[in-house]
Design a protein around this motif. Sequence first.
Motif, mmCIF file in Angstrom:
data_model
loop_
_atom_site.group_PDB
_atom_site.id
_atom_site.type_symbol
_atom_site.label_atom_id
_atom_site.label_comp_id
_atom_site.label_asym_id
_atom_site.label_seq_id
_atom_site.Cartn_x
_atom_site.Cartn_y
_atom_site.Cartn_z
ATOM 1 N N GLY A 181 0.813 -1.200 -0.043
ATOM 2 C CA GLY A 181 -0.028 -0.228 -0.027
ATOM 3 C C GLY A 181 0.921 1.350 -0.091
ATOM 4 O O GLY A 181 0.631 2.235 -0.720
ATOM 5 N N ALA A 182 1.844 1.392 0.759
ATOM 6 C CA ALA A 182 2.815 2.203 0.841
ATOM 7 C C ALA A 182 3.504 2.454 -0.533
ATOM 8 O O ALA A 182 3.695 3.725 -1.058
ATOM 9 N N TYR A 232 2.294 1.945 -3.435
ATOM 10 C CA TYR A 232 1.071 2.831 -4.325
ATOM 11 C C TYR A 232 0.958 4.107 -3.870
ATOM 12 O O TYR A 232 0.682 5.028 -4.594
ATOM 13 N N LEU A 233 1.191 4.311 -2.531
ATOM 14 C CA LEU A 233 1.110 5.562 -1.985
ATOM 15 C C LEU A 233 2.039 6.380 -2.484
ATOM 16 O O LEU A 233 2.116 7.725 -2.570
ATOM 17 N N ALA A 288 1.162 7.484 -5.977
ATOM 18 C CA ALA A 288 0.031 8.597 -5.788
ATOM 19 C C ALA A 288 0.837 10.179 -5.471
ATOM 20 O O ALA A 288 0.258 11.067 -6.053
ATOM 21 N N ILE A 289 1.783 10.029 -4.419
ATOM 22 C CA ILE A 289 2.345 11.333 -4.095
ATOM 23 C C ILE A 289 3.201 11.835 -5.296
ATOM 24 O O ILE A 289 3.183 13.157 -5.350
#
Lengths: 823, 213
Positions: free
Chosen positions: A40-41, A43-44, A47-48
């Motif tokens: 998840g991180a 993917y995060l 996104a960032i």
Amino acid sequence: MSSLGYYLLLAAFVVGAYATAMSVAGARRRSRPLIESGIGAFYLLAAIMTAASSVIVYAFLTGDYSIRYVQRYSDSAQPLFYKLTSYWGGLDGSIMFWVFLLSLFGSAAIYINRERHRELIPYIVAIISTVEMFFLLLMIVHNNPFETYLTENPTDGAGLNPLLQNFYMVIHPPTMYLGFVGLTIPYAFGMAALITGYLDDSWLRAVRRWTMVAWLFLSIGLGLGMIWAYEELGWGGYWMWDPVENAGLLPWFTATAFLHSVMVQERRGMLRMWNVSLVILTFFLTLFGTFMTRSGIVQSVHSFGQDPVLSRMFTIFMVSMLIFSFGFVIYRMPLLRARNELDSWLSREAAFLFNNWILLFCAGFVLFATMFPTLSEAVTGERITVGPPFFNQWMIPIGLAMLVLTGIGPLLAWRKSTLINLRDQFVFPILCGLLVGGTTVALGVRIWSSGLCFAFSGFVIGTITQEFWRGARVRQHTTGTDLLTALIGLVGRNKRRYGGYIIHVAIVLLFLGFAGSGFKLEESALLTPGQEARIGSYVIRHNSLSVTDDGRKQMITADMTVLRDGVELTKMYPARWFFRKHEDQPTTEVAIRRTFAEDLYIVMPQFDASQQSANVEITVNPLVNWVWLGFGLLAFGTLIALLPETAFAFAVGRVPDAAKTATASLLLLAITLPAAVQAQDGAPGRTNKTVMQRDIEGKVICMCGSVGCVRSPLNNCPMRPACHGYDAQTAQLQKFLNEGKGQDDILTAFVKEYGTAVLAIPQGRFNSLSWVLPYGLAGLGLLLLVATARRWSTQPSVGAAGGVDTLDPALDARLDDELRDLD
Amino acid sequence: MSSETSTESQPSFEPWQLFTLAGLIGATIAVFMARGESPAAVIMISITIFAAAGVGIAALRTFLPLTQKTPSDGARIVGGRTRAALEREKTLLLRSIKELEFDRAMGKVSEKDFVEMSGRLRARAARLMRQLDAGAGYRNEIEREIAKRIGDVGVIAGSTKQDPAYAAERQSPDDVGRVLLSRPATTCASCNTSNDPDARFCKHCGHSLEARP
């Protein structure tokens, strides 16, 4: 705006650290929640980076000139398209773009493989995150794209360099980055396989498509760079062995070697340690290329400038990465050591080994020669130049060897080729080669390298034609269809192989294009209206000079007519454009007339508007369009090889694979479609250079030292139309020639005045190391190869028979059924 | 994504839907507020807002797994070879065999080498097929056992076991399964303890289970 961007980068760094830590902890503790959190991180982070990218693009669009980066590469008059693409125009932005692309690619890789390679996923996340963290750290502490002016905010920007304001220059960096960044994914998979110990073929299969896609983008990127140099710089060539060009070529060589050697591992289980080492080396070379461009350790037209802090950070990272990676290779040596057998030298496996050897020879030679000036300066204190003539001279034998191997490889059988086998396979291709070779000699071609190149090309085309023909016939037999369906089915069933053959044809076309440069014609002339210049079979008449303005730039255009045998062929319009705010950096608009046989290429470096006279340089480049065609065919062949298994079966392919290739093909279409011939179509009195003058001009480096000087030979400098620093040396050369001096005396005189760096081909005993060492190392490598192969062939074939246990007949029958249904 | 990690059934909003909605609303507001600027700038603002929404979704994806109380899934990760992976490997092996046959037809592999190499590949494929069969068989048996046991005790929850897999297994030609199915669990008459179907004496009180009402 700028602080938001900076904090996003900081957040990305922290998230990257979190992802790495979580993934490794989760993998060690076998804890699903931790691993999921790590993913998840990851993917995060993507996104960032998307958010950060949109922030900087927004800043460009709204003209926020308080941000240094925006101010440097944009202005209010800049067209929207170039405002958007200035994102990667400078160093800081290009690093952020790199992280952005890597995060997207990484997310895609993780998402696609989340079920299939569960044991590898955590480490893949960790590795890619670490790489991203490095680049983010670079930005955070040193090259912040969001850095602002502390006091006075400028109200307008400086604007993008006019040389960069064209389509190719916009597309070339992203394509190259896609290639470089894409090669990080196979590395991550390989390292994950090493760390977890799952060293079977599964990691190879996962990365096969990624490597091909990355390789494709790298090839296209190189091609686009070549097209840009040819159409925009105006020196009549497309490759000058610039250090940064070479840096892009190095991972291309190793990635090609990797794509071939994985086939040996899949078929025979051999070369496992070699494959892992290759993937590490490829990744290292992508880092090295980035480092060379940005650190300033080499002088290049691509250089962003000198930056010792950056160099140090890169060096630390690269060294750590090498230690970490090869450390794991050594740690896993027992698992990587499989029983290997090489039954014969006349086998496909041996051909692949040679292929790898030669590709690494290429890479090693280019790397060594590029770094040699730095090395030599460190050792002898003398600055020398390793120029294009040197590369061209020493790469030709290697290139020819590679070309002939391309034709030999597919003809050899796995394990061992018998003599009957050989005769059966080689007859037709050799005949083709001899035919073509004979024709070229009959046509009067006397340059040995070009003649051999044509002959070998004929040989390779013969091989590939035979492969297609025989394959179609075999398939026709088994399926009972007509030849055309059999052919399509053949390619459909063996996309990788036949796509690969198409790529080989493309390589042949490239070599043909390269061979043409041996027959280049050059002429320069000072023409007033009505005067003509002659080159080859063409007559170029200068008609007039016009001055126009379109608000953004002033354009000086020459109107020229091209005639052959008295018949008018076409009109051509070489020009120079002077952009507002960049009047000191005018661009040269080249006029090219393209045919399959040759290009007529006219450039106007100087002019006199009052006299309407134009100083033109005319070049005839035979066969150069085969290079561009070759790249196009290369892309086509790779797309075929990349298609999902079920394509051509008219069934819906698995979505992730299909999506990947669909995206790649759409991207490529988007890139290449508008790239249709953009150069304009469409300008002596006399200066007829003697052969010796041309020869010496090829050997003497321009030492003008102007801004952006790339230290090229006098006749080949890509900055030539804009920079006139070579005038002094040309005049000197003219004087020496008029005095009747011989070549050696002239060269000595130049060395006395400018130092040894003025010679394009290094002279002297120490400097002959520049070619002795790579060739020597290659020879040693060959001996090592032979020795290893012999050791492998003398080992008793363990386990070869052990795998054939008696099959349950019911199971056997089921297997046959399934095989039949497969087709 | 998030649905994978949430254990309770959510008929209403998924978290990511919430973020997408927030993103849309935010983008609309931002675009309205910036209506004087150039179209490109407005588009960029929208994209930025969506990126922010994406950040939110991803952040959720990052932290939600930590809050879940799912036990360590060690076995699945270590084992790694899910059925899908096995199937895929089998398909790839079959393709390799086909490719080898093609090479033989093209004269690139001698007959002797073909027999040896394809024999090796076929053996691997057969091993995989056996693995796939065995895996399926055990799985069915385990599911039957569970269904049988829960089916008896599960009356408490008010749900009878209507597992379609259970029903399907009744048609399986597996003799062992049928034997198991035909013997329901035995409950001791005296102490009401549930015993194994093939037990002859109650494990709690020792009462003989042979005579059944």
